[in-house]
Design a protein around this motif. Structure first.
Motif, PDB file in Angstrom:
ATOM      1  N   GLY A 101       6.886   4.720  10.376  1.00  0.00           N
ATOM      2  CA  GLY A 101       8.028   3.831  10.334  1.00  0.00           C
ATOM      3  C   GLY A 101       8.281   3.137   9.017  1.00  0.00           C
ATOM      4  N   LEU A 102       7.259   2.957   8.192  1.00  0.00           N
ATOM      5  CA  LEU A 102       7.436   2.225   6.949  1.00  0.00           C
ATOM      6  C   LEU A 102       8.359   2.948   5.970  1.00  0.00           C
ATOM      7  N   ALA A 103       8.363   4.277   6.023  1.00  0.00           N
ATOM      8  CA  ALA A 103       9.203   5.052   5.093  1.00  0.00           C
ATOM      9  C   ALA A 103      10.681   4.745   5.277  1.00  0.00           C
ATOM     10  N   GLY A 104      11.070   4.326   6.465  1.00  0.00           N
ATOM     11  CA  GLY A 104      12.476   4.027   6.730  1.00  0.00           C
ATOM     12  C   GLY A 104      12.817   2.555   6.615  1.00  0.00           C
ATOM     13  N   ALA A 105      11.949   1.781   5.958  1.00  0.00           N
ATOM     14  CA  ALA A 105      12.141   0.335   5.890  1.00  0.00           C
ATOM     15  C   ALA A 105      12.493  -0.151   4.485  1.00  0.00           C
ATOM     16  N   ALA A 106      13.144   0.706   3.701  1.00  0.00           N
ATOM     17  CA  ALA A 106      13.458   0.336   2.322  1.00  0.00           C
ATOM     18  C   ALA A 106      14.403  -0.860   2.244  1.00  0.00           C
ATOM     19  N   ASP A 107      15.198  -1.068   3.295  1.00  0.00           N
ATOM     20  CA  ASP A 107      16.153  -2.173   3.288  1.00  0.00           C
ATOM     21  C   ASP A 107      15.555  -3.480   3.783  1.00  0.00           C
ATOM     22  N   VAL A 108      14.278  -3.460   4.153  1.00  0.00           N
ATOM     23  CA  VAL A 108      13.602  -4.656   4.657  1.00  0.00           C
ATOM     24  C   VAL A 108      12.663  -5.185   3.578  1.00  0.00           C
ATOM     25  N   ASN A 109      12.674  -6.470   3.352  1.00  0.00           N
ATOM     26  CA  ASN A 109      11.801  -7.085   2.348  1.00  0.00           C
ATOM     27  C   ASN A 109      10.394  -7.208   2.932  1.00  0.00           C
ATOM     28  N   LEU A 110       9.739  -6.064   3.007  1.00  0.00           N
ATOM     29  CA  LEU A 110       8.427  -5.970   3.641  1.00  0.00           C
ATOM     30  C   LEU A 110       7.387  -5.601   2.589  1.00  0.00           C
ATOM     31  N   ARG A 111       6.321  -6.369   2.541  1.00  0.00           N
ATOM     32  CA  ARG A 111       5.265  -6.116   1.565  1.00  0.00           C
ATOM     33  C   ARG A 111       3.954  -5.827   2.281  1.00  0.00           C
ATOM     34  N   VAL A 112       3.349  -4.708   1.929  1.00  0.00           N
ATOM     35  CA  VAL A 112       2.017  -4.371   2.440  1.00  0.00           C
ATOM     36  C   VAL A 112       0.993  -4.982   1.488  1.00  0.00           C
ATOM     37  N   VAL A 113       0.066  -5.741   2.032  1.00  0.00           N
ATOM     38  CA  VAL A 113      -0.923  -6.446   1.216  1.00  0.00           C
ATOM     39  C   VAL A 113      -2.311  -5.877   1.501  1.00  0.00           C
ATOM     40  N   LEU A 114      -3.020  -5.512   0.441  1.00  0.00           N
ATOM     41  CA  LEU A 114      -4.385  -5.012   0.577  1.00  0.00           C
ATOM     42  C   LEU A 114      -5.363  -6.179   0.501  1.00  0.00           C
ATOM     43  N   GLY A 115      -6.267  -6.251   1.452  1.00  0.00           N
ATOM     44  CA  GLY A 115      -7.232  -7.342   1.464  1.00  0.00           C
ATOM     45  C   GLY A 115      -6.577  -8.666   1.809  1.00  0.00           C
TER      46      GLY A 115
ATOM     47  N   GLU B 293      18.791 -17.292   4.905  1.00  0.00           N
ATOM     48  CA  GLU B 293      17.706 -17.658   3.997  1.00  0.00           C
ATOM     49  C   GLU B 293      16.952 -16.401   3.565  1.00  0.00           C
ATOM     50  N   ASP B 294      16.234 -16.513   2.465  1.00  0.00           N
ATOM     51  CA  ASP B 294      15.379 -15.408   2.041  1.00  0.00           C
ATOM     52  C   ASP B 294      14.239 -15.255   3.041  1.00  0.00           C
ATOM     53  N   MET B 295      13.972 -14.020   3.426  1.00  0.00           N
ATOM     54  CA  MET B 295      12.869 -13.753   4.347  1.00  0.00           C
ATOM     55  C   MET B 295      11.964 -12.699   3.746  1.00  0.00           C
ATOM     56  N   VAL B 296      10.674 -12.888   3.911  1.00  0.00           N
ATOM     57  CA  VAL B 296       9.677 -11.942   3.440  1.00  0.00           C
ATOM     58  C   VAL B 296       8.759 -11.612   4.612  1.00  0.00           C
ATOM     59  N   PHE B 297       8.508 -10.331   4.805  1.00  0.00           N
ATOM     60  CA  PHE B 297       7.629  -9.886   5.880  1.00  0.00           C
ATOM     61  C   PHE B 297       6.355  -9.316   5.249  1.00  0.00           C
ATOM     62  N   LEU B 298       5.224  -9.855   5.656  1.00  0.00           N
ATOM     63  CA  LEU B 298       3.941  -9.492   5.068  1.00  0.00           C
ATOM     64  C   LEU B 298       3.104  -8.732   6.091  1.00  0.00           C
ATOM     65  N   LEU B 299       2.587  -7.590   5.666  1.00  0.00           N
ATOM     66  CA  LEU B 299       1.782  -6.751   6.550  1.00  0.00           C
ATOM     67  C   LEU B 299       0.426  -6.501   5.889  1.00  0.00           C
ATOM     68  N   PRO B 300      -0.619  -7.174   6.354  1.00  0.00           N
ATOM     69  CA  PRO B 300      -1.950  -6.914   5.791  1.00  0.00           C
ATOM     70  C   PRO B 300      -2.459  -5.555   6.270  1.00  0.00           C
ATOM     71  N   LEU B 301      -2.813  -4.697   5.344  1.00  0.00           N
ATOM     72  CA  LEU B 301      -3.244  -3.348   5.697  1.00  0.00           C
ATOM     73  C   LEU B 301      -4.645  -3.385   6.297  1.00  0.00           C
ATOM     74  N   ALA B 302      -4.768  -2.910   7.523  1.00  0.00           N
ATOM     75  CA  ALA B 302      -6.076  -2.864   8.183  1.00  0.00           C
ATOM     76  C   ALA B 302      -6.992  -1.893   7.454  1.00  0.00           C
ATOM     77  N   SER B 303      -8.277  -2.204   7.438  1.00  0.00           N
ATOM     78  CA  SER B 303      -9.248  -1.361   6.722  1.00  0.00           C
ATOM     79  C   SER B 303      -9.364   0.028   7.334  1.00  0.00           C
ATOM     80  N   THR B 304      -8.921   0.175   8.591  1.00  0.00           N
ATOM     81  CA  THR B 304      -9.006   1.463   9.288  1.00  0.00           C
ATOM     82  C   THR B 304      -7.777   2.340   9.053  1.00  0.00           C
TER      83      THR B 304
END
Length: 290
Positions: free
Chosen positions: A152-166, A131-142
């Motif tokens: 580690g994020l620089a090496g995650a181009a093959d992962v459907n990972l989205r950093v979300v602001l706010g 199935e389609d999978m999406v990984f969501l990472l809310p960016l901490a204010s700190t």
């Protein structure tokens, strides 16, 4: 009487505040945590606190210290403004995608230990799913996105990972499960009814020192408050990507188990619902009046 009153919202925050203030000779009341009289001198205390404000126990004396059950202030702040469907629509996420939240901590030291493991677990989940999978990472204010890229994020181009602001709580609420660093976030997830796998990693020296000083059946806030292992905990070497991924699959593949957890979370929600600010103020005023 008390020279100062302070809070420790999670184990690591509590330890840092206690060490700093106790070494200055400050006596205090604190929220959560357990400190034995024999451990206090090692941490730099002059003495144990006069009073403990607890979010997960009934009012009683804990190891010679008056304990007052005051609930938890998070119940007044954990709110979402959108439904999961609205969140997905706003962020271009297919409604059919399986969504997992990654919460590797709010400090560089934490994400350095945890984010690479979380990303590898996400990679395993994605590559092993039909199935389609999406990984969501809310960016901490700190933190900044640069911090994530360097850990580690620089090496995650093959992962459907989205950093979300706010929209931190909206991100959590839109997911089916989460992999989370131990801390206040585990209670936030519980209040949002999100199944989770909790993890934490420390430097080897800190970990072994901690094992000598502190004996706890559980280390995550949600399990400490519940008084049992309602969610899986993976500490130090046990926090492998394989174990993290397996924990997520267990929740996502077992609707009945997830529903039972939701019922336990609802019970916690009712148990923690108190007039926390007033109860804490009343308890502190009694100590100040001594």
């Amino acid at each position: 009487g008390l020279d100062e009153v302070f809070q420790g919202a999670s184990v690591d925050v509590y330890q840092r505040q206690v060490k700093h203030r106790a070494r200055r000779g400050v006596e205090g009341a604190h929220v959560g945590g357990v400190v034995d009289d024999d451990v206090a001198p090692v941490l730099g205390y002059r003495q144990a606190p006069h009073m403990r404000l607890t979010c997960g126990d009934t009012s009683r004396r804990q190891r010679g210290v008056d304990a007052h059950y005051v609930g938890h202030p998070l119940l007044d702040s954990v709110r979402v403004s959108t439904t999961p469907a609205e969140f997905c629509l706003a962020h271009g996420i297919p409604q059919s995608a399986r969504r997992v939240c990654l919460l590797p901590g709010s400090r560089k030291s934490e994400i350095g230990f945890l984010l690479p493991k979380f990303i590898e677990a996400a990679r395993m989940l994605q590559h092993g799913s039909h199935e389609d999978m999406v990984f969501l990472l809310p960016l901490a204010s700190t933190l900044s996105e640069k911090d994530l890229l360097e850990n580690g994020l620089a090496g995650a181009a093959d992962v459907n990972l989205r950093v979300v602001l706010g929209q931190r709580y909206e991100v959590m609420a839109a997911c089916e499960a989460a992999i989370a660093a131990s801390g206040t976030v585990t209670l936030e997830l519980a209040l949002l009814d999100i199944p989770m796998v909790v993890s934490y990693r420390l430097s080897p020296l800190t970990y072994h020192l901690g094992r000598m000083l502190v004996k706890l059946d559980h280390f995550s806030l949600v399990n400490l408050i519940a008084g049992s292992g309602v969610v899986p905990e993976l500490l130090q070497d046990a926090a492998t990507p394989q174990a993290l991924a397996a924990g997520v699959l267990d929740w996502m593949g077992s609707p009945q188990k997830a529903q039972a957890l939701g019922e336990r979370f609802m019970t916690l929600h009712h148990e923690l619902r108190r007039d926390t600010a007033q109860l804490a103020t009343d308890a502190i005023e009694k100590v100040l009046a001594r």
